[in-house]
Design an enzyme around this catalytic site. Structure first.
Site, PDB file in Angstrom:
ATOM      1  N   ALA A  62      -4.968   3.591 -47.029  1.00 49.28           N
ATOM      2  CA  ALA A  62      -6.384   4.475 -47.970  1.00 49.28           C
ATOM      3  C   ALA A  62      -6.555   4.832 -45.986  1.00 49.28           C
ATOM      4  O   ALA A  62      -5.778   4.472 -44.980  1.00 49.28           O
ATOM      5  CB  ALA A  62      -7.207   3.691 -47.855  1.00 49.28           C
ATOM      6  N   GLY A 108      -3.081   0.686 -49.594  1.00 47.86           N
ATOM      7  CA  GLY A 108      -3.216   1.331 -50.812  1.00 47.86           C
ATOM      8  C   GLY A 108      -1.681   1.895 -50.700  1.00 47.86           C
ATOM      9  O   GLY A 108      -1.185   2.574 -51.937  1.00 47.86           O
ATOM     10  N   GLU A 111      -0.086  -0.318 -52.957  1.00 44.60           N
ATOM     11  CA  GLU A 111      -0.207  -0.774 -54.351  1.00 44.60           C
ATOM     12  C   GLU A 111      -0.422   0.944 -54.994  1.00 44.60           C
ATOM     13  O   GLU A 111       0.063   0.452 -55.690  1.00 44.60           O
ATOM     14  CB  GLU A 111      -1.983  -1.121 -53.945  1.00 44.60           C
ATOM     15  CG  GLU A 111      -2.666  -1.881 -53.283  1.00 44.60           C
ATOM     16  CD  GLU A 111      -3.958  -1.759 -53.613  1.00 44.60           C
ATOM     17  OE1 GLU A 111      -4.285  -0.405 -52.467  1.00 44.60           O
ATOM     18  OE2 GLU A 111      -4.473  -2.953 -53.665  1.00 44.60           O
ATOM     19  N   GLU A 131      -5.555  -5.413 -45.689  1.00 40.59           N
ATOM     20  CA  GLU A 131      -6.463  -5.112 -45.743  1.00 40.59           C
ATOM     21  C   GLU A 131      -7.714  -6.534 -44.647  1.00 40.59           C
ATOM     22  O   GLU A 131      -9.114  -5.961 -44.418  1.00 40.59           O
ATOM     23  CB  GLU A 131      -7.240  -4.761 -47.331  1.00 40.59           C
ATOM     24  CG  GLU A 131      -6.943  -3.699 -47.122  1.00 40.59           C
ATOM     25  CD  GLU A 131      -5.696  -3.610 -48.365  1.00 40.59           C
ATOM     26  OE1 GLU A 131      -4.656  -4.510 -47.735  1.00 40.59           O
ATOM     27  OE2 GLU A 131      -5.120  -2.239 -49.652  1.00 40.59           O
TER      28      GLU A 131
HETATM   29  C1  LIG Z   1      -7.839   0.745 -50.905  1.00 44.11           C
HETATM   30  C2  LIG Z   1      -6.977  -0.042 -49.838  1.00 44.11           C
HETATM   31  C3  LIG Z   1      -7.497   0.194 -48.554  1.00 44.11           C
HETATM   32  C4  LIG Z   1      -6.769   0.262 -47.362  1.00 44.11           C
HETATM   33  O1  LIG Z   1      -5.567   1.060 -48.007  1.00 44.11           O
HETATM   34  S1  LIG Z   1      -6.854   0.091 -46.654  1.00 44.11           S
HETATM   35  C5  LIG Z   1      -5.800   0.601 -44.309  1.00 44.11           C
HETATM   36  C6  LIG Z   1      -5.317  -0.751 -45.022  1.00 44.11           C
HETATM   37  N1  LIG Z   1      -3.347  -0.198 -43.981  1.00 44.11           N
HETATM   38  C7  LIG Z   1      -4.071  -0.932 -42.672  1.00 44.11           C
HETATM   39  O2  LIG Z   1      -4.298  -1.081 -42.201  1.00 44.11           O
HETATM   40  C8  LIG Z   1      -2.043   0.321 -41.409  1.00 44.11           C
HETATM   41  C9  LIG Z   1      -2.857   0.967 -40.499  1.00 44.11           C
HETATM   42  N2  LIG Z   1      -1.855   1.010 -39.575  1.00 44.11           N
HETATM   43  C10 LIG Z   1      -1.046   0.205 -39.326  1.00 44.11           C
HETATM   44  O3  LIG Z   1      -0.785  -0.841 -38.992  1.00 44.11           O
HETATM   45  C11 LIG Z   1      -0.159   1.012 -38.621  1.00 44.11           C
HETATM   46  O4  LIG Z   1      -0.442   2.414 -37.812  1.00 44.11           O
HETATM   47  C12 LIG Z   1       1.226   1.371 -38.502  1.00 44.11           C
HETATM   48  C13 LIG Z   1       1.673  -0.485 -38.940  1.00 44.11           C
HETATM   49  C14 LIG Z   1       1.423   2.384 -39.805  1.00 44.11           C
HETATM   50  C15 LIG Z   1       1.929   2.074 -37.608  1.00 44.11           C
HETATM   51  O5  LIG Z   1       2.613   1.964 -35.859  1.00 44.11           O
HETATM   52  P1  LIG Z   1       2.162   2.184 -35.094  1.00 44.11           P
HETATM   53  O6  LIG Z   1       3.839   3.296 -35.843  1.00 44.11           O
HETATM   54  O7  LIG Z   1       2.179   1.107 -33.673  1.00 44.11           O
HETATM   55  O8  LIG Z   1       1.384   3.691 -35.427  1.00 44.11           O
HETATM   56  P2  LIG Z   1      -0.525   4.191 -34.955  1.00 44.11           P
HETATM   57  O9  LIG Z   1      -0.331   4.434 -33.579  1.00 44.11           O
HETATM   58  O10 LIG Z   1      -1.030   2.702 -35.568  1.00 44.11           O
HETATM   59  O11 LIG Z   1      -0.748   4.980 -35.690  1.00 44.11           O
HETATM   60  C16 LIG Z   1      -0.290   6.892 -35.652  1.00 44.11           C
HETATM   61  C17 LIG Z   1      -1.197   7.282 -35.508  1.00 44.11           C
HETATM   62  O12 LIG Z   1      -2.057   7.047 -37.330  1.00 44.11           O
HETATM   63  C18 LIG Z   1      -2.779   6.474 -37.460  1.00 44.11           C
HETATM   64  N3  LIG Z   1      -3.101   5.918 -38.926  1.00 44.11           N
HETATM   65  C19 LIG Z   1      -2.196   4.478 -39.125  1.00 44.11           C
HETATM   66  N4  LIG Z   1      -2.570   4.142 -40.398  1.00 44.11           N
HETATM   67  C20 LIG Z   1      -3.667   4.542 -40.731  1.00 44.11           C
HETATM   68  C21 LIG Z   1      -5.048   4.874 -41.870  1.00 44.11           C
HETATM   69  N5  LIG Z   1      -4.373   3.405 -43.015  1.00 44.11           N
HETATM   70  N6  LIG Z   1      -5.729   5.251 -42.059  1.00 44.11           N
HETATM   71  C22 LIG Z   1      -5.936   6.682 -41.150  1.00 44.11           C
HETATM   72  N7  LIG Z   1      -5.690   6.746 -40.149  1.00 44.11           N
HETATM   73  C23 LIG Z   1      -4.171   5.500 -40.255  1.00 44.11           C
HETATM   74  C24 LIG Z   1      -3.729   5.606 -36.886  1.00 44.11           C
HETATM   75  O13 LIG Z   1      -4.905   5.781 -36.010  1.00 44.11           O
HETATM   76  C25 LIG Z   1      -2.627   6.754 -35.480  1.00 44.11           C
HETATM   77  O14 LIG Z   1      -3.441   7.918 -35.354  1.00 44.11           O
HETATM   78  P3  LIG Z   1      -3.355   8.522 -34.111  1.00 44.11           P
HETATM   79  O15 LIG Z   1      -2.767   8.378 -33.386  1.00 44.11           O
HETATM   80  O16 LIG Z   1      -4.711   9.386 -34.282  1.00 44.11           O
HETATM   81  O17 LIG Z   1      -4.167   6.967 -33.125  1.00 44.11           O
END
Ligand SMILES: C/C=C/C(=O)SCCNC(=O)CCNC(=O)[C@H](O)C(C)(C)COP(=O)(O)OP(=O)(O)OC[C@H]1O[C@@H](n2cnc3c(N)ncnc32)[C@H](O)[C@@H]1OP(=O)(O)O
Length: 257
Positions: A62, A108, A111, A131
């Site tokens: 998400a 998500g 999911e 999460e």
């Molecule tokens: C009901 C459902 C609830 C949910 O789903 S809650 C969300 C659950 N997901 C997460 O917690 C995953 C969060 N993301 C990460 O852990 C990491 O990211 C990754 C492992 C996917 C990738 O890591 P890396 O390769 O180091 O890249 P990066 O610089 O962290 O991410 C690239 C850009 O993508 C944005 N981003 C990543 N995941 C999300 C997300 N889930 N929502 C919004 N933005 C996201 C970051 O912020 C960043 O952006 P910028 O370059 O502007 O700093």
């Protein structure tokens, strides 16, 4: 369509999640997915659906940045119910939906993939429900679907630690059916989709209906409870701290409030 591309060829439809940089599932993207499913369902030429991600990931979950625009626990619970209903529709969809996962399917994103009928993965992909790292809980039925695939104890470890598993582990655990080198994933997914497309749509539809009977009433109760708790956890101080920590790229400091 702004966040998805879709097309079909030879009875197989391909839905590509295309929302750089991480294919995060904003509410707009989920609405588009619902609209694509309407078209795919109505089109008799399409017999199988393949869903995958453009760029580095299948989907990182998400949209955490969009979370900061949501003000109440009730609104958060509504978002949860919207995603749950959409992924439930996918699991009950009358045409097989296969997820081809490369890079990462987190939160998500996983999911969504678990709402598909089965998953094919790149052997180095990362699959997880992180999460709790955000001070939240899964909200798109992940708490109910993950234990069905990997068992309660492995699901607990994945939730509590927020650590993803690899594609190869996902196959060992029963979360994914087959793992391939990333460069061969799509080719193998299409092979599988074409094989399934030769089956009678009548018997496929009946098989999907029957497979869904293996879910108990407890599944539906659990999903409702998940949406309620998703809203409650979101308005906690820890929920706000976890989301801020992600955006500020730092470790969260949870206090239990
Ligand atoms: C009901 C459902 C609830 C949910 O789903 S809650 C969300 C659950 N997901 C997460 O917690 C995953 C969060 N993301 C990460 O852990 C990491 O990211 C990754 C492992 C996917 C990738 O890591 P890396 O390769 O180091 O890249 P990066 O610089 O962290 O991410 C690239 C850009 O993508 C944005 N981003 C990543 N995941 C999300 C997300 N889930 N929502 C919004 N933005 C996201 C970051 O912020 C960043 O952006 P910028 O370059 O502007 O700093």
């Amino acid at each position: 369509m702004e966040f998805l591309n879709w097309s079909y060829q030879g009875m197989v439809a391909t839905i590509t999640i295309n929302r750089p940089p991480a294919n995060a599932l904003s509410s707009g993207l989920l609405k588009e997915l619902s609209a694509v499913l309407d078209e795919v369902e109505a089109n008799e030429e399409i017999r199988v659906v393949l869903i995958h991600g453009e760029g580095r990931f299948f989907s990182a979950g998400a949209d955490i940045k969009e979370f900061t625009t949501i003000e109440t626990g009730e609104a958060f619970a509504e978002l949860s119910t919207y995603g749950q209903d959409l992924f439930e529709r996918m699991e009950r969809f009358p045409k097989p939906i296969i997820a081809a996962i490369h890079g990462a399917a987190l939160g998500g994103g996983l999911e969504l993939a678990m709402g598909c009928h089965f998953r094919l993965v790149a052997d180095n992909a990362k699959l997880g429900l992180p999460e709790l790292q955000l001070g939240l809980i899964p909200g798109f039925a992940g708490t109910q679907r993950l234990p069905r695939y990997v068992g309660a104890a492995r699901a607990a470890e994945m939730l509590f630690t927020s650590e993803p598993i690899t594609g190869l582990e996902a196959v060992q655990y029963g979360l994914a059916n087959h793992a391939y080198p990333e460069s061969e994933l799509l080719e193998n997914a299409y092979k599988m989709a074409k094989k399934i497309a030769k089956k009678s749509p009548v018997s496929i539809k009946a098989a999907i209906e029957l497979l869904n009977y293996s879910k108990t009433d407890k599944f539906q109760e659990g999903v409702k409870k998940e949406a309620k708790l998703f809203g409650e956890v979101f308005i906690s101080n820890d929920g706000k701290e976890g989301i801020s920590a992600f955006i500020e790229k730092r470790e969260p400091n949870f206090t239990g409030k």
